[in-house]
Design a protein around this motif. Structure first.
Motif, PDB file in Angstrom:
ATOM      1  N   GLU A 118      25.791   9.497 -28.639  1.00 13.00           N
ATOM      2  CA  GLU A 118      25.479  10.607 -27.738  1.00 13.00           C
ATOM      3  C   GLU A 118      24.310  10.239 -26.830  1.00 13.00           C
ATOM      4  N   ALA A 119      24.486  10.404 -25.522  1.00 14.07           N
ATOM      5  CA  ALA A 119      23.428  10.068 -24.561  1.00 14.07           C
ATOM      6  C   ALA A 119      22.189  10.942 -24.742  1.00 14.07           C
ATOM      7  N   SER A 120      22.355  12.121 -25.331  1.00 16.60           N
ATOM      8  CA  SER A 120      21.241  13.063 -25.455  1.00 16.60           C
ATOM      9  C   SER A 120      20.243  12.691 -26.545  1.00 16.60           C
ATOM     10  N   VAL A 121      20.550  11.665 -27.359  1.00 20.17           N
ATOM     11  CA  VAL A 121      19.642  11.305 -28.452  1.00 20.17           C
ATOM     12  C   VAL A 121      18.865  10.030 -28.178  1.00 20.17           C
ATOM     13  N   ILE A 122      19.002   9.448 -26.991  1.00 25.29           N
ATOM     14  CA  ILE A 122      18.297   8.206 -26.690  1.00 25.29           C
ATOM     15  C   ILE A 122      17.568   8.315 -25.357  1.00 25.29           C
ATOM     16  N   ARG A 123      16.349   7.808 -25.323  1.00 24.91           N
ATOM     17  CA  ARG A 123      15.570   7.739 -24.097  1.00 24.91           C
ATOM     18  C   ARG A 123      14.782   6.443 -24.072  1.00 24.91           C
ATOM     19  N   ILE A 124      14.524   5.972 -22.855  1.00 27.92           N
ATOM     20  CA  ILE A 124      13.671   4.802 -22.667  1.00 27.92           C
ATOM     21  C   ILE A 124      12.355   5.275 -22.073  1.00 27.92           C
ATOM     22  N   ILE A 125      11.278   4.953 -22.747  1.00 29.04           N
ATOM     23  CA  ILE A 125       9.940   5.364 -22.334  1.00 29.04           C
ATOM     24  C   ILE A 125       9.272   4.163 -21.651  1.00 29.04           C
ATOM     25  N   PRO A 126       8.818   4.311 -20.409  1.00 29.24           N
ATOM     26  CA  PRO A 126       8.339   3.161 -19.625  1.00 29.24           C
ATOM     27  C   PRO A 126       6.953   2.671 -20.008  1.00 29.24           C
ATOM     28  N   CYS A 127       6.835   2.215 -21.253  1.00 31.33           N
ATOM     29  CA  CYS A 127       5.582   1.596 -21.713  1.00 31.33           C
ATOM     30  C   CYS A 127       5.911   0.811 -22.972  1.00 31.33           C
ATOM     31  N   SER A 128       5.000  -0.036 -23.394  1.00 27.15           N
ATOM     32  CA  SER A 128       5.210  -0.790 -24.623  1.00 27.15           C
ATOM     33  C   SER A 128       5.054   0.129 -25.836  1.00 27.15           C
ATOM     34  N   LEU A 129       5.614  -0.293 -26.966  1.00 26.94           N
ATOM     35  CA  LEU A 129       5.455   0.482 -28.192  1.00 26.94           C
ATOM     36  C   LEU A 129       3.990   0.522 -28.606  1.00 26.94           C
ATOM     37  N   GLU A 130       3.280  -0.582 -28.423  1.00 25.12           N
ATOM     38  CA  GLU A 130       1.855  -0.631 -28.757  1.00 25.12           C
ATOM     39  C   GLU A 130       1.073   0.404 -27.952  1.00 25.12           C
ATOM     40  N   GLN A 131       1.375   0.519 -26.668  1.00 27.20           N
ATOM     41  CA  GLN A 131       0.664   1.482 -25.830  1.00 27.20           C
ATOM     42  C   GLN A 131       0.996   2.910 -26.243  1.00 27.20           C
ATOM     43  N   LEU A 132       2.260   3.166 -26.555  1.00 24.69           N
ATOM     44  CA  LEU A 132       2.663   4.505 -26.979  1.00 24.69           C
ATOM     45  C   LEU A 132       1.931   4.913 -28.254  1.00 24.69           C
ATOM     46  N   LEU A 133       1.846   4.000 -29.217  1.00 22.17           N
ATOM     47  CA  LEU A 133       1.160   4.294 -30.472  1.00 22.17           C
ATOM     48  C   LEU A 133      -0.342   4.471 -30.258  1.00 22.17           C
ATOM     49  N   ALA A 205       4.678  15.779 -29.729  1.00 19.71           N
ATOM     50  CA  ALA A 205       3.725  16.623 -30.444  1.00 19.71           C
ATOM     51  C   ALA A 205       4.071  18.102 -30.362  1.00 19.71           C
ATOM     52  N   ALA A 206       4.824  18.503 -29.362  1.00 12.55           N
ATOM     53  CA  ALA A 206       5.152  19.918 -29.185  1.00 12.55           C
ATOM     54  C   ALA A 206       6.241  20.399 -30.143  1.00 12.55           C
ATOM     55  N   ARG A 207       6.803  19.485 -30.936  1.00 14.68           N
ATOM     56  CA  ARG A 207       7.905  19.848 -31.827  1.00 14.68           C
ATOM     57  C   ARG A 207       7.509  19.738 -33.292  1.00 14.68           C
ATOM     58  N   ASN A 208       8.088  20.620 -34.093  1.00 13.10           N
ATOM     59  CA  ASN A 208       7.843  20.599 -35.537  1.00 13.10           C
ATOM     60  C   ASN A 208       8.857  19.662 -36.191  1.00 13.10           C
ATOM     61  N   TRP A 209       8.399  18.469 -36.544  1.00 12.76           N
ATOM     62  CA  TRP A 209       9.296  17.452 -37.070  1.00 12.76           C
ATOM     63  C   TRP A 209       9.595  17.633 -38.551  1.00 12.76           C
ATOM     64  N   ARG A 210       8.832  18.458 -39.223  1.00 11.60           N
ATOM     65  CA  ARG A 210       8.967  18.600 -40.675  1.00 11.60           C
ATOM     66  C   ARG A 210       9.920  19.714 -41.099  1.00 11.60           C
ATOM     67  N   VAL A 211      10.302  20.576 -40.175  1.00 10.77           N
ATOM     68  CA  VAL A 211      11.197  21.682 -40.500  1.00 10.77           C
ATOM     69  C   VAL A 211      12.401  21.612 -39.570  1.00 10.77           C
ATOM     70  N   PHE A 212      13.592  21.606 -40.153  1.00 13.61           N
ATOM     71  CA  PHE A 212      14.811  21.483 -39.357  1.00 13.61           C
ATOM     72  C   PHE A 212      15.397  22.859 -39.042  1.00 13.61           C
ATOM     73  N   ASN A 213      15.445  23.166 -37.752  1.00  9.41           N
ATOM     74  CA  ASN A 213      16.074  24.413 -37.299  1.00  9.41           C
ATOM     75  C   ASN A 213      17.042  24.122 -36.151  1.00  9.41           C
ATOM     76  N   GLY A 214      17.792  23.051 -36.265  1.00  7.76           N
ATOM     77  CA  GLY A 214      18.683  22.633 -35.203  1.00  7.76           C
ATOM     78  C   GLY A 214      18.251  21.309 -34.641  1.00  7.76           C
ATOM     79  N   TYR A 215      19.196  20.550 -34.085  1.00  6.99           N
ATOM     80  CA  TYR A 215      18.910  19.206 -33.602  1.00  6.99           C
ATOM     81  C   TYR A 215      18.087  19.223 -32.325  1.00  6.99           C
ATOM     82  N   PHE A 216      17.188  18.236 -32.201  1.00  6.44           N
ATOM     83  CA  PHE A 216      16.470  17.999 -30.954  1.00  6.44           C
ATOM     84  C   PHE A 216      17.349  17.181 -30.018  1.00  6.44           C
ATOM     85  N   ASN A 217      17.122  17.326 -28.725  1.00  6.76           N
ATOM     86  CA  ASN A 217      17.767  16.492 -27.720  1.00  6.76           C
ATOM     87  C   ASN A 217      16.741  16.105 -26.667  1.00  6.76           C
ATOM     88  N   PHE A 218      16.900  14.941 -26.083  1.00  2.00           N
ATOM     89  CA  PHE A 218      16.025  14.516 -24.992  1.00  2.00           C
ATOM     90  C   PHE A 218      16.483  15.168 -23.685  1.00  2.00           C
TER      91      PHE A 218
END
Length: 218
Positions: A118-133, A205-218
């Motif tokens: 599904e295209a809605s579950v993948i995104r490319i973020i224009p920075c390195s993983l090190e920079q994102l972290l 950060a705006a999403r609650n990753w610990r409680v599932f109330n439906g799937y997230f999409n990009f």
């Protein structure tokens, strides 16, 4: 048993942002991410795989080689309707791929990677993983300081008693400044680059990753 790992910042949380080796296997039920209910097993929390693009190949279908937080290199196969062609202009070595609800998948060549349908579950973020972290770590460090400070070089604290108010960057809504001079200097000193990354950190950060109330999409 569910994993009980601690994290330095949100994106370093190895449960909600697992490395490839910690992803659930598509042929098993991982109790870290699933609970049994009256209608069978269902997700109990969210997860997202992060990896930095090392290479890409494939004529008809795009395949990505990515490096995760533990430097393990794995394949992401794009099995979307367009075989990943919509993502092609964004694919650059050194950029980060985010895949929601990724699972370990066995490909026909006997390799193991991630299959994306599904295209809605993948995104490319224009920075390195090190920079994102790193930006995620910086946000966590600032949030630990309860008293607001200018993110510029002066580090001035906000003081409502003398009407010293900080203003947020209008784009990322994360960095605050005492005035235009500090904001302009911070932009030149690095915020120009970090600002785009902060927008993505804010999305996570705006999403609650610990409680599932439906799937997230990009």
């Amino acid at each position: 048993m569910p994993k009980t790992k601690t994290s330095k910042s949100l994106l370093r949380n190895d449960v909600n942002f697992p490395t490839f080796s910690d992803l659930p296997d598509e042929n098993d039920v991982d109790l870290t991410y699933y609970d049994e209910g009256p209608y069978g097993f269902a997700p109990s929390q969210h997860w997202c795989f992060l990896g930095e693009i090392v290479d890409s190949y494939g004529l008809g279908r795009i395949l990505l080689r990515v490096k995760d937080k533990e430097d393990q290199v794995v394949t992401i196969g794009l099995y979307t309707d367009d075989r990943g062609q919509a993502l092609a202009p964004q694919i650059k070595q050194g950029h980060t791929v985010a895949v929601l609800y990724g699972e370990q998948h066995g490909f026909l060549d006997m390799s193991v990677g991630i299959r994306v349908e599904e295209a809605s579950v993948i995104r490319i973020i224009p920075c390195s993983l090190e920079q994102l972290l790193k930006v995620s770590d910086d946000v966590a460090a600032r949030n630990s300081d309860r008293q607001s400070r200018c993110c510029g070089s002066c580090g001035q604290k906000e003081d409502t008693s003398d009407k010293t108010h900080l203003r947020l960057c209008s784009r990322c809504k994360q960095m605050s400044y005492c005035g235009e001079a500090c904001q302009k200097k911070a932009w030149v000193d690095g915020h120009k680059v970090d600002c785009k990354v902060l927008v993505w950190v804010q999305w996570f950060a705006a999403r609650n990753w610990r409680v599932f109330n439906g799937y997230f999409n990009f």
